[in-house]
Scaffold this active site. Structure first.
Site, short mmCIF file in Angstrom:
data_model
loop_
_atom_site.label_atom_id
_atom_site.label_comp_id
_atom_site.label_asym_id
_atom_site.label_seq_id
_atom_site.Cartn_x
_atom_site.Cartn_y
_atom_site.Cartn_z
N CYS A 2 28.57 7.98 71.19
CA CYS A 2 29.10 7.60 69.89
C CYS A 2 29.79 6.25 69.99
O CYS A 2 30.11 5.77 71.07
CB CYS A 2 30.10 8.65 69.40
SG CYS A 2 29.44 10.34 69.38
N ARG A 27 24.82 2.97 69.14
CA ARG A 27 25.32 4.02 70.01
C ARG A 27 25.18 5.41 69.39
O ARG A 27 25.40 6.42 70.07
CB ARG A 27 26.80 3.77 70.33
CG ARG A 27 27.07 2.45 71.03
CD ARG A 27 28.54 2.28 71.29
NE ARG A 27 29.02 3.26 72.26
CZ ARG A 27 29.06 3.05 73.57
NH1 ARG A 27 28.65 1.90 74.07
NH2 ARG A 27 29.51 3.97 74.37
N TRP A 73 26.64 10.22 67.53
CA TRP A 73 25.43 10.80 68.10
C TRP A 73 25.77 12.24 68.42
O TRP A 73 26.61 12.53 69.27
CB TRP A 73 25.00 10.05 69.36
CG TRP A 73 23.67 10.49 69.91
CD1 TRP A 73 22.44 10.03 69.55
CD2 TRP A 73 23.45 11.48 70.92
NE1 TRP A 73 21.46 10.67 70.28
CE2 TRP A 73 22.05 11.55 71.12
CE3 TRP A 73 24.28 12.30 71.68
CZ2 TRP A 73 21.47 12.43 72.05
CZ3 TRP A 73 23.71 13.17 72.59
CH2 TRP A 73 22.32 13.23 72.77
N ASN A 99 34.54 9.92 71.55
CA ASN A 99 33.22 9.74 72.17
C ASN A 99 33.27 10.46 73.51
O ASN A 99 34.10 10.13 74.35
CB ASN A 99 32.93 8.25 72.37
CG ASN A 99 31.69 8.01 73.21
OD1 ASN A 99 30.77 8.83 73.25
ND2 ASN A 99 31.65 6.89 73.91
N GLU A 486 6.75 2.76 81.96
CA GLU A 486 7.63 2.09 81.01
C GLU A 486 6.92 1.84 79.68
O GLU A 486 7.52 2.00 78.62
CB GLU A 486 8.13 0.77 81.61
CG GLU A 486 8.99 -0.08 80.70
CD GLU A 486 10.29 0.58 80.29
OE1 GLU A 486 10.96 0.04 79.39
OE2 GLU A 486 10.65 1.64 80.86
N LYS A 490 8.22 3.34 76.08
CA LYS A 490 8.52 2.52 74.90
C LYS A 490 7.82 3.08 73.67
O LYS A 490 8.41 3.16 72.59
CB LYS A 490 8.07 1.07 75.13
CG LYS A 490 8.90 0.26 76.09
CD LYS A 490 10.25 -0.17 75.57
CE LYS A 490 11.36 0.78 75.90
NZ LYS A 490 11.74 0.98 77.26
N GLU A 493 9.51 6.37 72.57
CA GLU A 493 10.86 6.18 72.05
C GLU A 493 10.87 5.74 70.59
O GLU A 493 11.68 6.23 69.80
CB GLU A 493 11.60 5.11 72.87
CG GLU A 493 12.09 5.57 74.21
CD GLU A 493 12.79 4.45 74.96
OE1 GLU A 493 13.89 4.70 75.47
OE2 GLU A 493 12.25 3.33 75.03
N HIS A 509 -6.58 14.14 88.70
CA HIS A 509 -5.89 15.36 89.09
C HIS A 509 -5.20 16.02 87.91
O HIS A 509 -4.15 16.66 88.07
CB HIS A 509 -4.89 15.06 90.21
CG HIS A 509 -5.53 14.55 91.45
ND1 HIS A 509 -6.06 15.37 92.43
CD2 HIS A 509 -5.78 13.29 91.86
CE1 HIS A 509 -6.58 14.64 93.39
NE2 HIS A 509 -6.41 13.36 93.08
N LYS A 608 21.89 4.20 72.51
CA LYS A 608 21.71 3.15 73.51
C LYS A 608 22.40 3.47 74.82
O LYS A 608 21.84 3.33 75.89
CB LYS A 608 22.26 1.83 72.95
CG LYS A 608 22.06 0.64 73.88
CD LYS A 608 20.62 0.25 73.95
CE LYS A 608 20.38 -0.95 74.82
NZ LYS A 608 18.95 -1.19 75.03
#
Length: 613
Positions: A2, A27, A73, A99, A486, A490, A493, A509, A608
């Site tokens: 938060c 946040r 959050w 927080n 990565e 992205k 997300e 596999h 974040k």
């Protein structure tokens, strides 16, 4: 996770709080609220974003020179009006923002309920304000002393700010495990926030509270800092280097796009002053100070979470390739909860953009307790990881506001590249000719990233074709396996499309069972590295009807003839290719998300800075 903000002084608090909450909204953005002192405590809060709070407050009296604000959050309780912060005590004499997570809240709550206290929300936060209220009444102690005593009963993580209606010129703040910075204004005014972004507009002088420290902010009076054990502290005043322009969008539609395009500069800044290609010198103070420790280490353990973990994987490849030191990469959240074998001959490299990641901080403390040397790599000056490390390096990426990390990743890899090359040369595993070739390649990376950014128009075309896909598969080998991970992260997300990153050879596999004509497969197929092998993997995908989106070097005809779509990037040394190759994958995720109508800067359920476990 938060964001909290506060102000006490001579100006109007509400505009400062609202602007601060907007800057902290990365946040958490489930709900928002403010508490203002104005002949009593006025709380305005609601589910939704800070803009919803603004709309709600338009019809209310917000005149006050003192207040606290919060953007949430959700941890305990769903994101709704009653769970939004700030929270009043049962007596309504006191109000708090928080927080973190109070781990023993259930036991404390039960005890307070037996004493007649009523709770209005599902949060753990109400326990702290009601416990403070109880202590103040029962023990007849002043407001700030009651807060201190309450914090000695609390188990968990917190950054809090508390106000009391009978103390209309005082805010009490405290922290443990969650960040809190206090800004020192002129004429006896004070600011407080989760990070420096809401403060930099008003003052350059700040104090970073340490764990189990509390601050008493009284308008027009000297700041008092002490521990929750009541030991007076003389705080160190730091000067902010953050520029206000760095936290604005600068004409871009989203922070994420701005930060993607800032990467040539952020990489250059991460190398500047550390790499001298003329003399062949790598200068990194923290690394040089612990040179002997690194060179005699039994192994290096890299810990991180999310994108930082992916950067750590690249770091493993780099250090083992150039320095020949064994490296292990661990999820900080797993490392801290098992009983790892760690000794004083180990170096633990902790990577975190914010420098506040709770699991990474806990992993550091565990490793320190076993005698390991801690080297921190983070982006935020004065952050908890920076202060907890024996040595370290800042990435100098500048503020990263978009929740999905972009420039922080490439800056982290740039710093890890410097470390690997320094150690490789110092330990004699890199010949002078190879070392100079590599550092020149590294020095050229900002320009190569600029070239990679020119793929945006092509990437946008491909994004339009696949924006409605349900699944993506990302494949890479060697140094580009972490890039595949990565790239998939992205996309997940910010677009909410299911995506998986895999080592290309491992496709057979299991994941190959998923491939059909509806499956887009992103393959990192640049020339240097395992080129022939990756071509074989592409052919295996094509044989099963998969749609190939290939990342290739300019002029590549072999992959072009096999792929459905190609994105051309400049050729670069295999070891440094993750920095260049990640850029088009960031753009692909961004444009797909925008075309799907997603909020790319504030994706659902994410925040974040993960400051809770």
């Amino acid at each position: 996770m938060c964001g909290i903000v506060g102000y006490i002084g001579n100006a109007q608090a509400y505009p400062i709080l609202i602007k601060g909450l907007k800057r902290l909204e990365y946040r958490g953005y489930d709900s928002a609220g403010v508490a203002l002192m104005n002949g009593g405590i006025r709380v305005i809060k609601c589910k939704g974003k800070v803009s919803d709070l603004e709309a709600l407050a338009q019809s209310q009296n917000v005149h006050s020179s003192m207040g606290i604000g919060h953007t949430r959050w959700a941890t305990h309780g769903p994101p709704d009006d009653k769970n939004a912060h700030p929270h009043l005590s049962d007596s309504e004499s006191m109000v708090i923002i928080h927080n973190g997570i109070i781990e023993n809240y259930a036991a404390l709550k039960e005890g307070l309920q037996k004493r007649g206290y009523k709770f209005r929300s599902d949060t753990d936060t109400e326990v702290v304000v009601n416990l403070t209220d109880f202590i103040m009444r029962e023990e007849k102690v002043p407001f700030d002393e009651a807060v201190r005593k309450a914090l000695n009963e609390v188990v968990g993580a917190y950054a809090i700010a508390v106000m009391h209606k009978d103390w209309p010129d005082t805010i009490v703040a405290a922290k443990k495990g969650s960040p809190l910075v206090i800004g020192l204004g002129e004429h006896g005014e004070y600011y407080l926030a989760s990070d420096a972004t809401p403060i930099v507009e008003y003052t350059r002088n700040v104090i970073y509270l340490e764990d189990e420290q509390m601050a008493i902010l009284k308008k027009g009076e000297p700041l008092i800092v002490k521990t929750i054990k009541n030991i007076q502290i003389t705080p160190v005043i730091h000067e902010l280097e953050l520029e206000l322009e760095a936290i604005e969008k600068g004409g871009y539609e989203h922070f994420m796009l701005k930060e993607i395009f800032e990467q040539p500069r952020s990489i250059r800044d991460s190398l500047r002053g550390r790499l001298d290609v003329q003399t062949g010198r790598i200068s990194m103070a923290g690394l040089i100070d612990y040179d002997h420790k690194f060179k005699t280490a039994d192994r290096i353990i890299i810990v991180g979470c999310g994108t930082s973990w992916h950067a750590g994987l690249v770091g493993e490849y780099l250090i083992e390739e150039f320095a020949r030191i064994p490296v292990e990469v661990e999820y900080a959240s797993e490392f801290r909860y098992r009983n790892p074998v760690v000794s004083d001959r180990d170096i633990v490299v902790a990577i975190s953009q914010s420098g506040e990641t709770a699991d990474t901080l806990a992993a550091i403390e565990l490793a320190k307790s076993k005698g390991a040397t801690i080297f921190g790599i983070c982006n935020v000056v004065g952050s908890s990881i920076a202060r907890a490390s024996h040595a370290g390096a800042y990435t100098h990426a500048g503020p990263e506001i978009g929740v999905a990390s972009t420039k922080a990743f490439t800056a982290q890899v740039a710093v890890l590249s410097l470390i690997a090359l320094y150690l490789g040369r110092s330990l004699g595993h890199l010949a002078q000719k190879d070392f100079f070739r590599l550092i020149n390649e590294l020095d050229d990376l900002p320009q190569k990233v600029e070239e990679a950014l020119r793929t945006e128009a092509r990437v946008r075309e491909i994004a339009h074709l696949y924006k409605d896909a349900s699944n993506f598969l990302y494949l890479g080998r060697g140094f580009n396996f972490p890039v595949a991970l990565e790239g998939a992260l992205k996309l997940k997300e910010i677009s909410y499309i299911h995506a998986e990153g895999y080592p290309a050879a491992e496709m057979k596999h299991g994941p190959i069972a998923l491939i059909d004509e509806n499956m887009p497969v992103v393959v990192i197929a640049t020339r240097r590295g395992h080129y022939e092998k990756i071509i074989s993997n592409i052919q295996e995908v094509k044989a099963r009807g998969g749609r190939i989106i290939a990342l290739v070097n300019a002029g590549d005809q072999t992959v072009k003839n096999l792929a459905d779509h190609i994105i051309e990037v400049p050729e670069v040394e295999d070891a440094f290719s993750p920095i260049v190759n990640s850029v088009p994958l960031q753009l692909l995720a961004y444009h797909i998300a925008v075309m799907r109508g997603c909020n790319v800067d504030q994706p659902r359920n994410l925040a974040k800075s993960v400051t809770v476990e």
